[in-house]
Design an enzyme around this catalytic site. Structure first.
Site, PDB file in Angstrom:
ATOM      1  CG  ASP A   1      -4.504  -9.751  -1.693  1.00 13.36           C
ATOM      2  OD1 ASP A   1      -5.129  -8.787  -2.058  1.00 13.36           O
ATOM      3  OD2 ASP A   1      -3.466  -9.877  -1.142  1.00 13.36           O
TER       4      ASP A   1
ATOM      5  CG  HIS B   1      -1.822  -1.127   1.158  1.00 14.26           C
ATOM      6  ND1 HIS B   1      -3.272  -0.821   1.077  1.00 14.26           N
ATOM      7  CD2 HIS B   1      -2.051  -2.412   1.082  1.00 14.26           C
ATOM      8  CE1 HIS B   1      -3.969  -1.881   0.969  1.00 14.26           C
ATOM      9  NE2 HIS B   1      -3.178  -2.764   1.186  1.00 14.26           N
TER      10      HIS B   1
ATOM     11  CG  ASN C   1       0.682 -12.929   3.881  1.00 17.19           C
ATOM     12  OD1 ASN C   1       1.916 -12.873   3.419  1.00 17.19           O
ATOM     13  ND2 ASN C   1       0.035 -13.776   4.073  1.00 17.19           N
ATOM     14  CB  ALA C   2       0.465  -7.088   6.035  1.00 15.50           C
TER      15      ALA C   2
ATOM     16  N   GLY D   1      -0.019  -8.818  -3.638  1.00 14.33           N
ATOM     17  CA  GLY D   1      -1.269  -9.663  -4.041  1.00 14.33           C
ATOM     18  C   GLY D   1      -0.883 -10.841  -4.814  1.00 14.33           C
TER      19      GLY D   1
ATOM     20  CG  HIS E   1      -2.206  -4.222   5.425  1.00 15.14           C
ATOM     21  ND1 HIS E   1      -1.027  -4.343   4.795  1.00 15.14           N
ATOM     22  CD2 HIS E   1      -3.248  -4.812   4.668  1.00 15.14           C
ATOM     23  CE1 HIS E   1      -1.227  -4.949   3.484  1.00 15.14           C
ATOM     24  NE2 HIS E   1      -2.512  -5.221   3.484  1.00 15.14           N
TER      25      HIS E   1
ATOM     26  CG  LEU F   1       5.279 -11.439  -1.632  1.00 13.82           C
ATOM     27  CD1 LEU F   1       4.678 -12.435  -0.667  1.00 13.82           C
ATOM     28  CD2 LEU F   1       5.511 -12.208  -2.764  1.00 13.82           C
TER      29      LEU F   1
END
Length: 422
Positions: free
Chosen positions: A294, A155, A235-236, A330, A211, A328
């Protein structure tokens, strides 16, 4: 009694010689459909004295509910986070193409963007039913911009925001009207997040945690405020630690509200999540696992440079990165590939893998009475799989009509695993 007007007078289809996914098991039963709904054959016979108008021999196929993808950023060159004047036509294209991969309903997902993008795009993506023309739209998933700078992943940092000043009013000022929104991903450690979560859920919008650098306590407070989902688990977010497992700890937390069920997304593409991590999550909380793609706009296009909102994406083989980095960005795996990989990697049975892509996302969105199931009264949106068809799960619409689909490369392993038994 036959004929008549409305649903009662509609033709009755009976699918025979098949196995039906129902109640967590593959049952050797016939499936009865009328007017876009799954029928109870006993009521049809004893109360209406009717039989089927048409029999369809499925040749031993598996019949399963259509897949639901709650996190898909675009595909086939369409970027949902681009402020175009014809966003709707792009959504329609993706809706048509993903039918080939078994997806019959989805949540178009927007990544972190400037306010003018949200306010131009969101009114152009209304909720709409699916059919032979394409998968249904269940509402938009807004992933960002209220997320952690440290865990922003792909992002763009310049467009991240907080709601510290005016809480929910900051949310409205960023997104504009929320009429077409069904889910928002945010970082629960942000100041005033419990207030924002309560305001969103009061409007029927699901809140997902992601996130984020939240510890377990902040994550539990978010769930107590109404959050129900975790965006792409592992992830994140902070990695699991035995003294503070962070958001991951929600899978086994004993501090959730009574009867409260937490769901979590998994990107099972063979890139984002190690098979051991897939197994850990599934064995810890199998009922909450929701498979998501995703997928980015590069889905279906191959190597090269593409976009994702304000970012440029580079696809190299099976992996998408933010261009010029190793971050990465998506996935480029469609849902049927994610189901197959999850089946292999987790060691679960076929029923569990199918429900992770159908029943569980329907439960997350509160749609389980109509979608993600073949129970009596549910929407008759059916996938069927038989040897020697390709890897895809062709879809039937509510009338039992096979919809056109785009064929991916065949997979002998999937053919054997899905259809080889009995």
């Amino acid at each position: 009694m036959r004929g008549g007007q409305g649903t009662a007078g509609a033709r009755v289809l009976r699918f025979t010689n098949c196995r039906i996914l129902r109640g967590g098991a593959l049952l050797r039963e016939d499936l009865w459909v009328r007017g876009g709904r799954v029928l109870d054959p006993e009521k049809l016979f004893f109360e209406e004295r009717r039989v089927a108008d048409e029999l369809r021999d499925c040749g031993g196929c598996i019949l399963a509910p259509g897949f639901i993808d709650v996190q898909i950023n675009g595909g086939f060159g369409v970027d949902f986070s681009q402020a175009a004047d014809d966003v709707g036509s792009g959504v329609d294209l993706v809706a048509q193409r993903i039918l080939a991969h078994g997806v019959t309903a989805f949540c178009p997902t927007l990544v972190t963007s400037p306010p003018e993008v949200y306010q131009k795009v969101l009114p152009q993506i209304p909720v709409k039913p699916g059919g032979p023309h394409g998968a249904g739209v269940l509402g938009v998933h807004l992933e960002g911009p209220f997320i952690s700078r440290e865990k922003r992943g792909a992002h763009p940092e310049d467009h991240l925001r907080s709601f510290e000043a005016r809480a929910f009013q900051d949310v409205l000022a960023t997104y504009g009207p929320l009429d077409n929104v069904c889910m928002v991903t945010l970082a629960p450690e942000l100041s005033r997040s419990p207030e924002v979560i309560r305001a969103l859920t009061a409007r029927g919008i699901r809140v997902s945690l992601g996130h984020s650098v939240a510890d377990l306590r902040a994550a539990e407070e978010a769930v107590q405020s109404g959050a129900t989902f975790i965006t792409h688990l592992f992830n994140a977010m902070l990695p699991f630690h035995h003294r503070d497992p962070g958001i991951v700890g929600l899978l086994t937390s004993d501090r959730l509200p009574p009867g409260h069920h937490i769901f979590y997304g998994m990107i099972s593409d063979g890139i984002h999540t190690n098979p051991a991590a897939l197994r850990i999550a599934h064995r810890a909380h199998p009922q909450g696992l929701v498979l998501v793609t995703d997928a980015v706009p590069a889905l279906g296009l191959g190597n090269g440079r593409h976009t994702l909102g304000q970012q440029e994406v580079e696809v190299d083989g099976l992996t998408a990165y933010v261009a010029g980095t190793r971050t990465l960005c998506g996935s480029i795996s469609p849902m049927d590939v994610c189901v197959r990989h999850f089946l292999q990697a987790s060691g679960c049975n076929l029923e569990s893998a199918l429900e992770a892509a159908s029943l569980h996302p329907a439960q997350l969105l509160g749609l389980e009475k109509h979608k993600g199931t073949l129970d009596f009264g549910a929407d008759a949106v059916i996938l069927y799989k038989s040897h020697p068809t390709p890897v895809s799960w062709p879809a039937l619409d509510a009338r039992g009509v096979r919809v056109p689909h785009w064929r991916p490369h065949p997979s002998p392993w999937l053919r054997h695993r899905l259809c080889g038994a009995g």
